[in-house]
Design an enzyme around this catalytic site. Structure first.
Site, PDB file in Angstrom:
ATOM      1  N   CYS A   1       0.861  -1.195   0.000  1.00 40.26           N
ATOM      2  CA  CYS A   1       0.000   0.000   0.000  1.00 40.26           C
ATOM      3  C   CYS A   1       0.890   1.235   0.000  1.00 40.26           C
ATOM      4  CB  CYS A   1      -0.913  -0.004   1.229  1.00 40.26           C
ATOM      5  SG  CYS A   1      -1.739   1.572   1.515  1.00 40.26           S
TER       6      CYS A   1
ATOM      7  N   ASP B   1      -0.790  16.387  -2.054  1.00 39.44           N
ATOM      8  CA  ASP B   1      -1.091  15.422  -3.115  1.00 39.44           C
ATOM      9  C   ASP B   1      -0.117  15.639  -4.275  1.00 39.44           C
ATOM     10  OD1 ASP B   1      -3.938  13.702  -3.928  1.00 39.44           O
ATOM     11  OD2 ASP B   1      -2.493  14.170  -5.513  1.00 39.44           O
TER      12      ASP B   1
ATOM     13  N   HIS C   1      -4.625   1.149   8.347  1.00 45.65           N
ATOM     14  CA  HIS C   1      -5.025   0.819   6.975  1.00 45.65           C
ATOM     15  C   HIS C   1      -6.419   0.196   6.914  1.00 45.65           C
ATOM     16  CE1 HIS C   1      -4.324  -0.577   2.761  1.00 45.65           C
ATOM     17  NE2 HIS C   1      -5.260  -1.431   3.133  1.00 45.65           N
TER      18      HIS C   1
ATOM     19  N   ASN D   1     -13.163   9.563  -1.346  1.00 50.16           N
ATOM     20  CA  ASN D   1     -13.616   8.705  -2.443  1.00 50.16           C
ATOM     21  C   ASN D   1     -13.744   7.272  -1.944  1.00 50.16           C
ATOM     22  OD1 ASN D   1     -13.744  10.713  -4.449  1.00 50.16           O
ATOM     23  ND2 ASN D   1     -11.542  10.605  -4.792  1.00 50.16           N
TER      24      ASN D   1
ATOM     25  N   HIS E   1      -8.552   7.897   2.908  1.00 48.01           N
ATOM     26  CA  HIS E   1      -7.895   9.194   3.091  1.00 48.01           C
ATOM     27  C   HIS E   1      -8.889  10.304   2.799  1.00 48.01           C
ATOM     28  CE1 HIS E   1      -7.373   7.648  -0.971  1.00 48.01           C
ATOM     29  NE2 HIS E   1      -7.480   8.899  -1.375  1.00 48.01           N
TER      30      HIS E   1
HETATM   31  P1  5GP Z   1      -8.133   8.505  -4.513  1.00 47.14           P
HETATM   32  O1  5GP Z   1      -8.246   8.505  -6.007  1.00 47.14           O
HETATM   33  O2  5GP Z   1      -7.830   7.120  -3.992  1.00 47.14           O
HETATM   34  O3  5GP Z   1      -9.265   9.162  -3.808  1.00 47.14           O
HETATM   35  O4  5GP Z   1      -6.892   9.443  -4.193  1.00 47.14           O
HETATM   36  C1  5GP Z   1      -5.560   9.037  -4.210  1.00 47.14           C
HETATM   37  C2  5GP Z   1      -4.720  10.289  -4.269  1.00 47.14           C
HETATM   38  O5  5GP Z   1      -3.386   9.951  -3.903  1.00 47.14           O
HETATM   39  C3  5GP Z   1      -4.645  10.925  -5.659  1.00 47.14           C
HETATM   40  O6  5GP Z   1      -5.125  12.264  -5.599  1.00 47.14           O
HETATM   41  C4  5GP Z   1      -3.166  10.847  -6.021  1.00 47.14           C
HETATM   42  O7  5GP Z   1      -2.720  11.977  -6.723  1.00 47.14           O
HETATM   43  C5  5GP Z   1      -2.490  10.707  -4.666  1.00 47.14           C
HETATM   44  N1  5GP Z   1      -1.241   9.981  -4.689  1.00 47.14           N
HETATM   45  C6  5GP Z   1      -1.045   8.744  -5.245  1.00 47.14           C
HETATM   46  N2  5GP Z   1       0.234   8.366  -5.067  1.00 47.14           N
HETATM   47  C7  5GP Z   1       0.844   9.381  -4.373  1.00 47.14           C
HETATM   48  C8  5GP Z   1       2.188   9.555  -3.896  1.00 47.14           C
HETATM   49  O8  5GP Z   1       3.081   8.729  -4.070  1.00 47.14           O
HETATM   50  N3  5GP Z   1       2.450  10.715  -3.215  1.00 47.14           N
HETATM   51  C9  5GP Z   1       1.488  11.669  -3.008  1.00 47.14           C
HETATM   52  N4  5GP Z   1       1.858  12.762  -2.339  1.00 47.14           N
HETATM   53  N5  5GP Z   1       0.211  11.516  -3.441  1.00 47.14           N
HETATM   54  C10 5GP Z   1      -0.095  10.392  -4.118  1.00 47.14           C
HETATM   55 ZN    ZN Z   2      -2.280   1.348   3.716  1.00 43.83          ZN
END
Ligand code: 5GP
Ligand code: ZN
Length: 112
Positions: A3, A29, A45, A85, A98
């Protein structure tokens, strides 16, 4: 566990960290959807609110309590938007729950 957010919490992936305590980490992000786009990640988690234990719900509650206390650091003064989400239709891409925190600009609110 494979993860990306657990790895971030463990310090294995470099991030811009705004805040951290025993319950959560708040980072920038990597792919911002607003002028400011932060992620508040509870340290435990789990993917979905429906899977949440009592202890995890207390941790999430601490997240929701902490965010408005970081008004200056997260630039929340003129308003902000929180998003969680959940699942496919919402395009959840990281399966570690998150809270997205969007701020720093006027935001649209229209039907998807
Ligand atoms: P979800 O689509 O699951 O609601 O949001 C996941 C978020 O995590 C996305 O906005 C994506 O840009 C962010 N994200 C994914 N991988 C990374 C990472 O390695 N570092 C950071 N800072 N954000 C991440
Ligand atoms: Zn996790």
């Amino acid at each position: 566990m494979d993860c990306i957010f657990c790895k971030i919490i463990a310090g294995e992936i470099p991030v811009t960290k705004l805040y951290e305590d025993d319950d959560m980490i708040i980072i920038k992000d990597i792919d911002p959807k607003a002028k400011n786009h932060f992620l508040c990640i509870p340290k435990s988690h789990f993917k979905l609110l429906k899977d949440m234990t009592q202890k995890q719900s207390e941790q999430l509650s601490n997240c929701l309590k902490k965010i408005p206390q970081l008004e200056k650091e997260l630039e929340l003064v003129n308003g902000y938007r929180l998003i969680i989400n959940q699942g496919d239709d919402a395009m959840q891409s990281v399966f570690h729950l998150h809270i997205h925190i969007l701020s720093g600009q006027k935001m649209n609110w229209q039907q998807a």
